[in-house]
Design a protein around this motif. Structure first.
Motif, PDB file in Angstrom:
ATOM      1  N   ARG A  13     -74.934 -43.450 -15.519  1.00 46.87           N
ATOM      2  CA  ARG A  13     -73.693 -44.242 -15.414  1.00 46.87           C
ATOM      3  C   ARG A  13     -72.968 -43.936 -14.110  1.00 46.87           C
ATOM      4  NH1 ARG A  13     -71.101 -42.448 -19.812  1.00 46.87           N
ATOM      5  NH2 ARG A  13     -70.052 -40.848 -18.566  1.00 46.87           N
ATOM      6  N   ASN A  14     -72.853 -42.647 -13.773  1.00 44.55           N
ATOM      7  CA  ASN A  14     -72.160 -42.260 -12.546  1.00 44.55           C
ATOM      8  C   ASN A  14     -72.883 -42.759 -11.300  1.00 44.55           C
ATOM      9  OD1 ASN A  14     -70.298 -40.993 -14.134  1.00 44.55           O
ATOM     10  ND2 ASN A  14     -70.976 -38.914 -13.687  1.00 44.55           N
ATOM     11  N   GLU A  17     -72.212 -46.472 -10.940  1.00 42.41           N
ATOM     12  CA  GLU A  17     -70.832 -46.709 -10.478  1.00 42.41           C
ATOM     13  C   GLU A  17     -70.691 -46.370  -9.000  1.00 42.41           C
ATOM     14  OE1 GLU A  17     -67.232 -46.015 -12.644  1.00 42.41           O
ATOM     15  OE2 GLU A  17     -68.358 -45.381 -14.413  1.00 42.41           O
ATOM     16  N   ASN A  22     -69.255 -52.022 -11.620  1.00 36.88           N
ATOM     17  CA  ASN A  22     -68.004 -51.770 -12.332  1.00 36.88           C
ATOM     18  C   ASN A  22     -68.300 -50.938 -13.574  1.00 36.88           C
ATOM     19  OD1 ASN A  22     -68.155 -53.543 -14.855  1.00 36.88           O
ATOM     20  ND2 ASN A  22     -68.529 -55.093 -13.278  1.00 36.88           N
ATOM     21  N   PRO A  23     -67.314 -50.266 -14.158  1.00 36.93           N
ATOM     22  CA  PRO A  23     -67.576 -49.335 -15.262  1.00 36.93           C
ATOM     23  C   PRO A  23     -68.280 -49.952 -16.464  1.00 36.93           C
ATOM     24  CG  PRO A  23     -65.388 -48.957 -14.368  1.00 36.93           C
ATOM     25  CD  PRO A  23     -65.907 -50.193 -13.698  1.00 36.93           C
ATOM     26  N   ALA A  26     -71.957 -50.563 -15.476  1.00 33.29           N
ATOM     27  CA  ALA A  26     -72.668 -49.298 -15.348  1.00 33.29           C
ATOM     28  C   ALA A  26     -72.983 -48.696 -16.711  1.00 33.29           C
ATOM     29  CB  ALA A  26     -71.844 -48.320 -14.516  1.00 33.29           C
TER      30      ALA A  26
END
Length: 333
Positions: A13-14, A17, A22-23, A26
């Protein structure tokens, strides 16, 4: 190195991003890639994190995109993915077709302006969990020639089905329309190895054992010869014509560092057995088919290995190659 699923989800996820997603995008993409890894599908799992990061950084995917519904009628809708990674769009489409099928007996959601969508069978699991039959199609950049042709025209065009059962995991049938996935040919090219005849065609439409010729100038051989090519045509039309998306020749290869935004299409369907033979009759028929299959020694149910892998790896951790883990950690830093 062995890592816990939660740690790998955070890293993926990081990384996405940091690359510009966008969060929400991700998170949705990382969840799907992790589940593919857990199901024993590393070619479509965490190895795709650097691949997607490259897509985002090069502008082939729009990290700011959020999906929107552009057509809505009764049992059918069309979602514009806006050129982002298509996992938020796919989650929305799946939840939407479930609701439409509850109202109408069937639900169909098309997605347009999309890109590589991962493992189709994973997308369908919520439909099966809702007690419905799920079907998914996607087209992709050109890989298969029209039968009798020389140039790649249709994508590998995967298709998947998920059939819920009375007890236990659903049956999941998930396949592409080529005799072998492109990744195995690319691996042979990297190792300097020949490929078996029947996997690919050269630039003149003749069988080749040269992986470089197959990848750079040729095409892949469809399953079942002419019949597989006809299925590729049918799935191309479902995914491109019904959704207004790009066909295979209009989308640059997913594996090119530079290229256009693919703008391909997907289609997801949910069918409520209660609207047809009824839930009990449906479930009885499914178990009759399964029982007949398993009575023949050596038969394995489709999807069974994926679910066994998922159970094992969630409990014991996932072994990730050190070089891949280092890449993801660097992208996430």
């Amino acid at each position: 190195m062995k890592k816990k699923s939660a740690d790998l989800l955070r890293l993926a996820r990081n990384a996405l991003e940091k690359a510009g997603a966008n969060p929400v995008m991700a998170e949705a993409a990382a969840k799907h890639l992790l589940r593919a890894e857990e199901q024993g599908l590393p070619t479509h799992g965490l190895s795709r994190v650097p691949f997607y990061c490259g897509f985002l950084k090069s502008g082939r995917a729009d990290g700011a995109a959020r999906p929107k519904m552009v057509s809505d009628r009764a049992a059918v809708c069309l979602i514009d993915n806006g050129d982002g990674l298509p996992y938020e769009s796919s989650e929305w489409a799946i939840q939407d077709v479930i609701q439409r099928a509850r109202r109408n007996g069937i639900g169909f959601a098309g997605i347009t302006n999309s890109a590589h969508v991962g493992v189709l069978g994973i997308h369908l699991l919520p439909i099966a969990a809702a007690g419905m039959v799920g079907i998914a199609f996607t087209n992709s950049p050109a890989a298969i020639p029209a039968w009798g042709g020389k140039k790649a025209l249709f994508g590998t065009n995967p298709v998947a089905f998920a059939f819920p059962r009375k007890k236990g995991e659903p049956l999941v049938i998930d396949l592409a329309l080529t005799t072998v996935v492109r990744g195995r040919i690319m691996m042979a090219m990297q190792k300097g190895e020949k490929i078996p005849e029947g996997w690919a065609l050269d630039r003149n439409g003749k069988p080749t054992t040269d992986p470089k010729e197959a990848i750079e100038r040729g095409s892949l051989f469809p399953i079942g010869g002419a019949k597989g090519a006809m299925l590729a045509l049918a799935f191309e039309l479902v995914c491109a014509a019904l959704t207004g998306s790009a066909i295979g020749t209009e989308a640059d290869s997913f594996f090119s560092e530079k290229g256009n935004r693919p703008k391909i299409g997907h289609a997801f369907l949910a069918i409520d057995p209660g609207a047809l033979a009824g839930d009990e009759r449906y479930l009885e028929r499914v178990e009759t088919v399964i029982g007949t299959m398993l009575a023949d020694e050596g038969v394995r149910l489709p999807g069974a290995r994926r679910f066994a892998s998922e159970k094992k790896l969630r409990a014991g951790g996932i072994e990730v190659p050190d070089d891949l883990l280092a890449k993801i950690e660097k992208l996430a830093a």
